[in-house]
Design a protein around this motif. Structure first.
Motif, PDB file in Angstrom:
ATOM      1  N   UNK A 103       3.049  12.447  -3.990  1.00 60.56           N
ATOM      2  CA  UNK A 103       3.741  11.529  -4.667  1.00 60.56           C
ATOM      3  C   UNK A 103       3.950  10.307  -4.455  1.00 60.56           C
ATOM      4  N   UNK A 104       3.447  10.594  -2.676  1.00 63.04           N
ATOM      5  CA  UNK A 104       3.034   9.367  -1.988  1.00 63.04           C
ATOM      6  C   UNK A 104       1.831   8.923  -2.914  1.00 63.04           C
ATOM      7  N   UNK A 105       0.868   9.434  -2.975  1.00 61.37           N
ATOM      8  CA  UNK A 105      -0.157   8.642  -3.827  1.00 61.37           C
ATOM      9  C   UNK A 105      -0.197   8.490  -5.157  1.00 61.37           C
ATOM     10  N   UNK A 106       1.197   8.494  -5.307  1.00 60.70           N
ATOM     11  CA  UNK A 106       1.400   7.851  -6.703  1.00 60.70           C
ATOM     12  C   UNK A 106       1.971   6.639  -6.537  1.00 60.70           C
ATOM     13  N   UNK A 107       2.855   6.859  -5.517  1.00 61.21           N
ATOM     14  CA  UNK A 107       3.309   5.532  -5.381  1.00 61.21           C
ATOM     15  C   UNK A 107       2.598   4.427  -4.366  1.00 61.21           C
ATOM     16  N   UNK A 108       1.459   4.751  -3.905  1.00 57.38           N
ATOM     17  CA  UNK A 108       0.567   3.376  -3.806  1.00 57.38           C
ATOM     18  C   UNK A 108       0.266   3.336  -5.202  1.00 57.38           C
ATOM     19  N   UNK A 109      -0.630   4.272  -6.330  1.00 52.60           N
ATOM     20  CA  UNK A 109      -0.904   3.156  -7.315  1.00 52.60           C
ATOM     21  C   UNK A 109      -0.311   2.668  -7.691  1.00 52.60           C
ATOM     22  N   UNK A 110       1.387   3.239  -8.456  1.00 46.61           N
ATOM     23  CA  UNK A 110       2.653   2.446  -8.624  1.00 46.61           C
ATOM     24  C   UNK A 110       2.322   1.035  -8.212  1.00 46.61           C
ATOM     25  N   UNK A 111       2.804   0.687  -7.138  1.00 48.89           N
ATOM     26  CA  UNK A 111       2.506  -0.320  -6.090  1.00 48.89           C
ATOM     27  C   UNK A 111       1.007  -1.055  -6.150  1.00 48.89           C
ATOM     28  N   UNK A 112       0.100  -0.887  -6.760  1.00 47.74           N
ATOM     29  CA  UNK A 112      -1.014  -1.355  -6.896  1.00 47.74           C
ATOM     30  C   UNK A 112      -1.093  -2.115  -8.666  1.00 47.74           C
ATOM     31  N   UNK A 113      -0.347  -1.048  -9.284  1.00 51.61           N
ATOM     32  CA  UNK A 113      -0.757  -1.017 -10.952  1.00 51.61           C
ATOM     33  C   UNK A 113       0.446  -2.386 -10.898  1.00 51.61           C
ATOM     34  N   UNK A 114       1.536  -2.477 -10.280  1.00 48.41           N
ATOM     35  CA  UNK A 114       2.828  -3.140 -10.626  1.00 48.41           C
ATOM     36  C   UNK A 114       2.114  -4.625 -10.195  1.00 48.41           C
ATOM     37  N   UNK A 115       1.240  -5.056  -9.392  1.00 50.79           N
ATOM     38  CA  UNK A 115       0.653  -6.398  -8.475  1.00 50.79           C
ATOM     39  C   UNK A 115      -0.202  -6.706  -9.870  1.00 50.79           C
TER      40      UNK A 115
END
Length: 329
Positions: free
Chosen positions: A121-133
């Motif tokens: 979950x925490x690693x997917x949040x990291x990915x989502x944060x970078x994707x939306x940038x």
């Protein structure tokens, strides 16, 4: 063991690789270590090779370094999520999977992770944060929708395992288009290659068919290379295995039939791409770039699978299956 030393998978697509391959591979290793994603119980987990950044480098060879790293980390997350389900028994429990999937989707769509959340979950949040940038909320919504379809197909497989069901060939082929998460990987093409197809082009029947065919080629290739891995887990969700069961084939006959299904999808893709790129208002530069990205993905999957340590135990299946420049008869 399944083996097929006399058949060839047909790929009329040139291999490519990113100049950032080594750096991205190291970056994914660091990212996996940061979130402790390769931490598993049991000897199989301890010995797992990590090569997913090398697949991304082949699949998105023209991507900028930062954007390619996102794709590489996504593929790492995807494979390690699959391994988590295989090796811990989660993949046999559709109700538990549903709860996990709901939390993952919530985070992918903007929810903040909690301290008690699982590392996935925490690693997917990291990915989502970078994707939306890098991309728009509309793009992230489409990406999350493709991931949701992947999760639903995973639960379908879990229900089959729970009840001892071997799916029919037609049912398996339909659900396999989602259980491999390939459509989500295709959505990443907009992020990696900065290709934005207008909605009317993306939804065009010919473009949709092309995506479906490319997805099929990737999934059937993966099934051929991984059949011994799945068989070792007593998992029936593999084209070779469902063909063998439904048509009462020997091991070698089933592999040869799967190769034929794969090669037919390649032929259909080549024909559809020629028709789409050669005429009509949809035949523009952006669409041609997108089609080329699909070709890259198919060829990347073959080349990476041919050498990946992940499938070394299944090498009896892939031995002799090299790309051929001539169409099969």
């Amino acid at each position: 063991m399944y083996s097929c030393n006399t058949q060839e998978l047909w790929y009329p697509f040139r291999p490519e690789n990113s100049p950032h391959a080594s750096a991205v591979h190291r970056g994914s290793l660091d990212w996996i270590k940061k979130f402790d994603l390769n931490n598993r119980s049991g000897s199989r987990g301890a010995a797992r090779p990590i090569e997913f950044g090398l697949l991304a480098a082949r699949a998105y060879p023209r991507a900028e370094r930062e954007r390619l790293q996102i794709a590489a980390d996504w593929l790492s997350w995807l494979f390690l999520m699959d391994d988590e389900c295989d090796e811990t028994g989660i993949g046999n429990d559709p109700e538990l999977l549903m709860r996990i999937h709901e939390r993952l989707l919530a985070v992918l769509r903007g929810a903040s992770p909690a301290a008690a959340d699982h590392r996935l979950v925490r690693s997917l949040h990291d990915l989502a944060t970078r994707m939306i940038e890098c991309e728009s909320p509309a793009w992230l919504s489409r990406f999350a929708g493709a991931v949701e379809e992947y999760f639903a197909a995973s639960r379908w497989e879990a229900r089959n395992r729970q009840h001892g069901v071997i799916p029919s060939v037609s049912d398996y082929q339909a659900m396999r288009m989602h259980s491999g998460a390939v459509f989500a990987c295709f959505e990443l093409i907009q992020l990696t290659d900065r290709i934005t197809l207008p909605a009317e082009v993306r939804q065009h029947a010919g473009v949709q068919r092309l995506m479906l065919l490319a997805n099929s080629v990737i999934c059937w290739c993966n099934d051929i290379f991984s059949v011994n891995k799945e068989s070792g887990h007593r998992d029936v969700h593999n084209l070779v295995i469902v063909l063998q069961h439904e048509r009462r084939l020997s091991n070698d006959e089933a592999v040869r039939e799967a190769v034929a299904v794969h090669d037919q999808a390649v032929r259909a893709f080549v024909e559809q791409a020629a028709a789409l790129e050669g005429s009509g208002p949809e035949a523009d530069a952006e669409l041609s770039r997108y089609v080329d990205c699909l070709r890259c993905w198919m060829r990347a999957n073959l080349d990476w699978s041919s050498t990946a340590l992940r499938y070394r135990q299944a090498r009896a299946v892939s031995a002799g299956m090299l790309a051929s420049p001539a169409a099969p008869t």
